[in-house]
Design an enzyme around this catalytic site. Sequence first.
Site, mmCIF file in Angstrom:
data_model
loop_
_atom_site.group_PDB
_atom_site.id
_atom_site.type_symbol
_atom_site.label_atom_id
_atom_site.label_comp_id
_atom_site.label_asym_id
_atom_site.label_seq_id
_atom_site.Cartn_x
_atom_site.Cartn_y
_atom_site.Cartn_z
ATOM 1 N N LYS A 491 0.932 -1.188 -0.081
ATOM 2 C CA LYS A 491 0.174 0.107 -0.087
ATOM 3 C C LYS A 491 0.955 1.500 0.022
ATOM 4 C CE LYS A 491 -0.471 -0.223 5.163
ATOM 5 N NZ LYS A 491 -1.470 -0.295 6.217
ATOM 6 N N ARG A 589 -9.850 -0.269 15.656
ATOM 7 C CA ARG A 589 -9.494 0.413 14.534
ATOM 8 C C ARG A 589 -11.027 -0.478 13.688
ATOM 9 N NH1 ARG A 589 -3.942 1.052 11.244
ATOM 10 N NH2 ARG A 589 -4.488 -0.911 10.805
ATOM 11 N N TYR A 715 14.740 31.724 3.889
ATOM 12 C CA TYR A 715 13.645 32.425 4.456
ATOM 13 C C TYR A 715 13.784 32.789 5.990
ATOM 14 C CZ TYR A 715 11.026 31.569 0.206
ATOM 15 O OH TYR A 715 10.654 31.453 -1.120
ATOM 16 N N MET A 764 10.488 24.920 -0.411
ATOM 17 C CA MET A 764 9.665 24.197 -1.113
ATOM 18 C C MET A 764 10.325 23.096 -2.014
ATOM 19 S SD MET A 764 6.438 24.854 -3.836
ATOM 20 C CE MET A 764 5.432 25.500 -2.660
#
Length: 820
Positions: A491, A589, A715, A764
Amino acid sequence: MPDYSLQKLADITGGKLTGRKEHTFRQLVTDSRNTALPASSLFIAINGKQHNGHRYIPELYQQGIRAFLVSELPDSQAFPEAGFVTVNDTLSALHSLVRFHRAQFSCPVIAITGSNGKTIIKEWLYHCLSSQYNITRSPKSYNSQLGVPLSLWHLEPATEMGIFEAGISQPGEMQRLQHIIRPDIGIFVNIGEAHQENFASTEEKISEKLKLFHGCKSLVYCADHTVIKQVIEQTPEMQGTRLFTWSTQGYGHVNIRVTGRESGRTSIEITHDKQPLMVTIPYDDPASVENALHCLTLMLLLKTDQAIITARLADLPPVAMRLEQKSAINGCTLINDSYNSDLNSLSIALDVLNRQLQHKRKTLILSDIFQSGRSSDDLYSQVAMLVKEKGVTRIIGIGNTISENASRFTIPASFYANTETFITTYDAAGFDNEAILLKGSRKFEFEKIAALLEHKKHTTRVEINLNALAHNLNYFRSLLAPGVKTMVMVKALSYGSGRHEVASVLQFQRVDYLGVAIADEGVSLRQAGINLPIIVMNPEIHSFDTIIQYRLEPEIYSFGMLDAFNRAAMRNQEIDYPIHIKIDTGMHRLGLLREEVGQLCHRLSLLKHLKVASVFSHLAGSDEAVFDEFTNQQIELFRQLSGEIQYTLGYPVIRHILNTSGIERFRQAQFDMVRLGIGLYGISVNGQDKLRNVSTFRSTILQIKPVEPGETVGYSRKGKPSQPSLIAVVPVGYADGLNRKFGNGNGYMLVRGKKAPVIGNICMDMTMIDVTGIGAAEGDEVIIFGEEIPITLVAEKLGTIPYEILTGISERVKRVYFHE
């Protein structure tokens, strides 16, 4: 190579021949997944701790193999056209067969052993000597109890020299290999820590490896390795062997002095027989220099012309220790094995191409093959037969010789005189949704073709070692009782490692089930050619028709889900469609509760359209000893509830509760199947000493600039160097999956093997690191995590778990898959 008859095989191995006796063979097959030319192949059914080769005899018989070497004789009536030679131990019989085969050849054989560098030295010797000898050598790193005999089997009448490597992991193994190889010349490269746990001392490991050279005429080694030198000189069996050594300290027959290193090259002055010789090699790292000096010494032992020595060492090629696989243009997959080309390595690479089930079309781009020792007619007839048998649908031949043999290929083909001609006429539209194998000799510069075909140019990448992944799978398999099945979770892009690429390896490794989170993931695998049973762990009601369409199997965790899927099965006219019942034993769950099991049993007994394939539960704290009492309570409750369900159903179902940490820590609860997840990627609650790193996150330095105290970086002006510094910019940021918590000195990256702290905020698309004092240069590689920086360490710094880091790497980051 002459054919061997089954009767000859029986005579050599002392086996009993039954069935059809007229069959002959010239190819050996030990892996049912890799077959070519079945009509002339012998399948050797080898048994191991977790596999039994005899299980695959029906499959191989269907493929056309008729000659078998077995230790368990099957029902001959089921295979009326086959012949079987039965022995007590098929691996020992293989050794006997190849010992006999080796004895038919008198050409000099060179054997290489040691801890590091065997494969590189073998390939470099081939490069240095192939203009003088027709050489047969080990494919890739075939140096094990199985790989060595398969390598020696390629000896043929045209062979003028053999070069083979041999490796061991425990005492008793090398003597068996020595009986097969029987080398005339040996090279003992060095000694390291690998497999040291199986030896009482370094001296014992050296002595065991040295058994390869008992009876050898000559042995090459570095006299500067004191322990190796002492053990060799103290070993009685080496007394009749000519010891031919090199040294940087004046102790050798060949004495070495490094005179300079510049621009990645090393200049070396050699003295041998009082004669000086100057050579330059295109590497400056110590390991490469040592490997080159072994080759140099061997060539001096063989009295190779000095002009050849100088020229060949100056042009030592990079050795591709791995076959790379990556995304390519127009939905294609590119497999790059373009550093060398010969018939044996071509066959291995074609097996990888053939496993790309996500593509129906398979294209081979192949250059001329040099120094094969065969006539052009024979060589390209064999190549044409091989590509047809391996399922290649198109061939692009590059080179004059392969072009001259174009008529031998019966599949769609095009031919070009050289790489430049191909590039000039290249049209990207000519490649669409296909697997492409690049296989070329170095002189053809196929890296230029690779650059055209690659899809993502972003230098930030995750490299996935598929050999390490298979190793980890087999480690966990070794912990299982016989007959226990293995389900592997794929997965979330296989924990960030890719959709179908990992699943293809797992299918090749014959796992029993795959697990995905949602139906879309399972559909993607089916469309990529994965045909293993796939369980959808978090199915949604609206996806049930899709699940049935693609033959996926849902987890059922509530009565509402059971009723809804039963209606879907009825709607699709399904009978006995497999489902998997989830029981909640304390995770709280998904799952049916303890008090609901009685009603569940009643309702399941009334259903005709569904059939329970498995019952399972999930452990909440199997990775932490503090929760062991609770874990054992979960296991015992699952034992009771799953037993009740199975009794009510009246037929056997698979039961499973163990995850990765459970496999390691609760072996008494394996039941019928286990579920392997993060452990596949080298993460273990018991430490990673027996597992291998699978994923490496890499990038490169774009720019380096000086920054003075008082100036800031990034930044919000968070990065504040306290001294004159060199700051490197790396093209990786939080959009690539690099957590912003890694910034401002909390994390570091490796540059040239040294720690470079992250300075300032992570952007980023970029991160800045401090490379002061490292000697870094623009273009240098940067490692974010991998072998040298374990992902567990990175997770600890970020206050998270490795799962989150792996699954958080964005899809814009290129995945590169490689086979060592």
